[in-house]
Enzyme design. Structure first.
Site, PDB file in Angstrom:
ATOM      1  N   ASP A 182       0.836  -1.185   0.000  1.00 24.70           N
ATOM      2  CA  ASP A 182       0.000   0.000   0.000  1.00 24.70           C
ATOM      3  C   ASP A 182       0.877   1.244   0.000  1.00 24.70           C
ATOM      4  O   ASP A 182       1.856   1.328   0.746  1.00 24.70           O
ATOM      5  CB  ASP A 182      -0.904  -0.001   1.232  1.00 24.70           C
ATOM      6  CG  ASP A 182      -1.986   1.051   1.146  1.00 24.70           C
ATOM      7  OD1 ASP A 182      -2.988   0.799   0.463  1.00 24.70           O
ATOM      8  OD2 ASP A 182      -1.834   2.123   1.773  1.00 24.70           O
ATOM      9  N   ASN A 190      -3.147  13.148  -3.464  1.00 27.86           N
ATOM     10  CA  ASN A 190      -4.331  13.549  -4.227  1.00 27.86           C
ATOM     11  C   ASN A 190      -4.875  14.890  -3.744  1.00 27.86           C
ATOM     12  O   ASN A 190      -5.272  15.739  -4.545  1.00 27.86           O
ATOM     13  CB  ASN A 190      -5.417  12.478  -4.111  1.00 27.86           C
ATOM     14  CG  ASN A 190      -5.195  11.311  -5.056  1.00 27.86           C
ATOM     15  OD1 ASN A 190      -4.578  11.460  -6.100  1.00 27.86           O
ATOM     16  ND2 ASN A 190      -5.704  10.145  -4.684  1.00 27.86           N
ATOM     17  N   HIS A 195      -5.659  14.690  -8.629  1.00 27.51           N
ATOM     18  CA  HIS A 195      -5.764  13.280  -9.017  1.00 27.51           C
ATOM     19  C   HIS A 195      -4.941  12.953 -10.262  1.00 27.51           C
ATOM     20  O   HIS A 195      -4.558  11.797 -10.458  1.00 27.51           O
ATOM     21  CB  HIS A 195      -7.234  12.909  -9.243  1.00 27.51           C
ATOM     22  CG  HIS A 195      -8.015  12.827  -7.972  1.00 27.51           C
ATOM     23  ND1 HIS A 195      -8.053  11.699  -7.187  1.00 27.51           N
ATOM     24  CD2 HIS A 195      -8.779  13.745  -7.334  1.00 27.51           C
ATOM     25  CE1 HIS A 195      -8.810  11.907  -6.129  1.00 27.51           C
ATOM     26  NE2 HIS A 195      -9.278  13.148  -6.194  1.00 27.51           N
ATOM     27  N   ASP A 199      -2.667   9.817 -10.231  1.00 31.48           N
ATOM     28  CA  ASP A 199      -2.725   8.739 -11.224  1.00 31.48           C
ATOM     29  C   ASP A 199      -1.350   8.477 -11.835  1.00 31.48           C
ATOM     30  O   ASP A 199      -0.985   7.318 -12.104  1.00 31.48           O
ATOM     31  CB  ASP A 199      -3.717   9.091 -12.337  1.00 31.48           C
ATOM     32  CG  ASP A 199      -5.171   8.998 -11.873  1.00 31.48           C
ATOM     33  OD1 ASP A 199      -5.401   8.478 -10.763  1.00 31.48           O
ATOM     34  OD2 ASP A 199      -6.056   9.447 -12.623  1.00 31.48           O
ATOM     35  N   GLU A 225      -4.864   2.566  -4.016  1.00 29.32           N
ATOM     36  CA  GLU A 225      -3.404   2.648  -4.032  1.00 29.32           C
ATOM     37  C   GLU A 225      -2.754   1.371  -3.524  1.00 29.32           C
ATOM     38  O   GLU A 225      -1.586   1.366  -3.132  1.00 29.32           O
ATOM     39  CB  GLU A 225      -2.921   3.840  -3.193  1.00 29.32           C
ATOM     40  CG  GLU A 225      -3.211   3.742  -1.713  1.00 29.32           C
ATOM     41  CD  GLU A 225      -4.582   4.282  -1.318  1.00 29.32           C
ATOM     42  OE1 GLU A 225      -4.753   4.617  -0.144  1.00 29.32           O
ATOM     43  OE2 GLU A 225      -5.478   4.375  -2.179  1.00 29.32           O
TER      44      GLU A 225
END
Length: 308
Positions: A182, A190, A195, A199, A225
């Site tokens: 993770d 973010n 975002h 991404d 994530e």
């Protein structure tokens, strides 16, 4: 609602049925090699099965010593080979309506004649449409198992691979390990950078994970994530080594953030597969180990090797 005229029942017509039987016999015993080839290819969407049929049908008309097919479909290399090659070869790039569907190569110990080369071209003109359909079928199947952002396997693909790996590990009594990873504090990225940047970091993370593992290992986007790495034939000690490579690979990510580069770290939870264990239990133990890594300060790995 539109009314449809009902079909009137009538007695069977022996002459037409006899003609149908005769047509079917002619169709099923078709001597024309192109018609027979096309008919056999229409029975399957399996690319491997189609290539076996192609090799069998072409060799009946034009002898060769080996045939190879190669293509990259949905980010994966597909290679098919039959026979043992010779020094002479002819190679064809298969294309239809501007799209490429792989390379087909024939080898033989003695040179192909001009008539045989023309024959190859005629046979290939009959296979291109079924071959295209088989390639597109693979691409559609792969799309259902691929994460659209990162291009790696998705959660559904992970579930299928876990089931397959569990069965194989039980049958061979071989070790197999799972790592859940993770990205730490990813929500902050973010929130602070948007975002689009988030991404981009997820895509970079997937790339770095793939570079950090072996060819026999597989990486998946488990959700958000979170990533999963499946390690066949790998015991817990070896898995810890891979987890450390993963941690360092994530730590090396640098993304332009203006005044200072944006960085990320990752926490890993490791679990070895236990005999006859259900995949849900295996995942739960890896997830618990990941929770322990998060609670232990993040940017580290933890092992959960047994059921309490």
């Amino acid at each position: 609602m539109k009314n449809l005229t009902s079909i009137q029942s009538s007695k069977s017509q022996p002459a037409k049925l006899a003609a149908l039987r005769q047509a079917f016999q002619a169709w099923s015993q078709e001597p024309d090699p192109l018609a027979r080839l096309n008919k056999r290819l229409s029975t399957t969407l399996s690319l491997e099965n189609q290539l076996e049929i192609i090799a069998e049908e072409i060799s009946a008309t034009i002898p060769f010593d080996s045939m190879q097919y190669r293509h990259r479909i949905a980010r994966q290399d597909f290679v098919f080979s039959t026979g043992v090659g010779g020094p002479h070869r002819c190679e064809y790039r298969l294309s239809l309506e501007g799209s490429h569907y792989g390379w087909l190569t024939f080898h033989r110990r003695h040179k192909f004649s001009e008539e045989e080369l023309t024959g190859f071209e005629m046979m290939l003109s009959a296979i291109i449409c079924p071959l295209r359909n088989a390639c597109q079928f693979i691409a559609i199947e792969q799309a259902a198992l691929t994460d659209s952002l990162t291009g790696i396997g998705n959660k559904r693909a992970l579930q299928e691979e876990l089931t397959r790996a569990s069965s194989l590990a039980d049958r061979l009594e071989a070790p197999c390990s799972l790592i859940l990873c993770d990205l730490d504090h990813f929500k902050r990225i973010n929130d602070n950078h948007g975002h689009v940047v988030g991404d981009h970091i997820l895509s970079k993370a997937a790339e770095n994970l793939e570079r950090a593992i072996r060819n026999s290992d597989s990486v998946f986007r488990f959700g958000g994530e979170e990533f999963a790495v499946l390690l066949p034939h790998t015991d817990i000690q070896e898995a810890k080594t891979v987890a450390e490579r993963i941690r360092l690979a994530l730590e090396s990510i640098r993304v332009d953030g203006g005044e200072a580069p944006i960085t990320v770290t990752g926490s890993c939870g490791i679990a070895a597969h236990l005999p006859t264990e259900q995949t849900e239990q295996w995942l739960a133990r890896a997830d618990e180990a990941l929770y322990q890594a998060k609670a232990g300060g993040r940017n580290c790995s933890r092992v959960f090797a047994s059921i309490p």
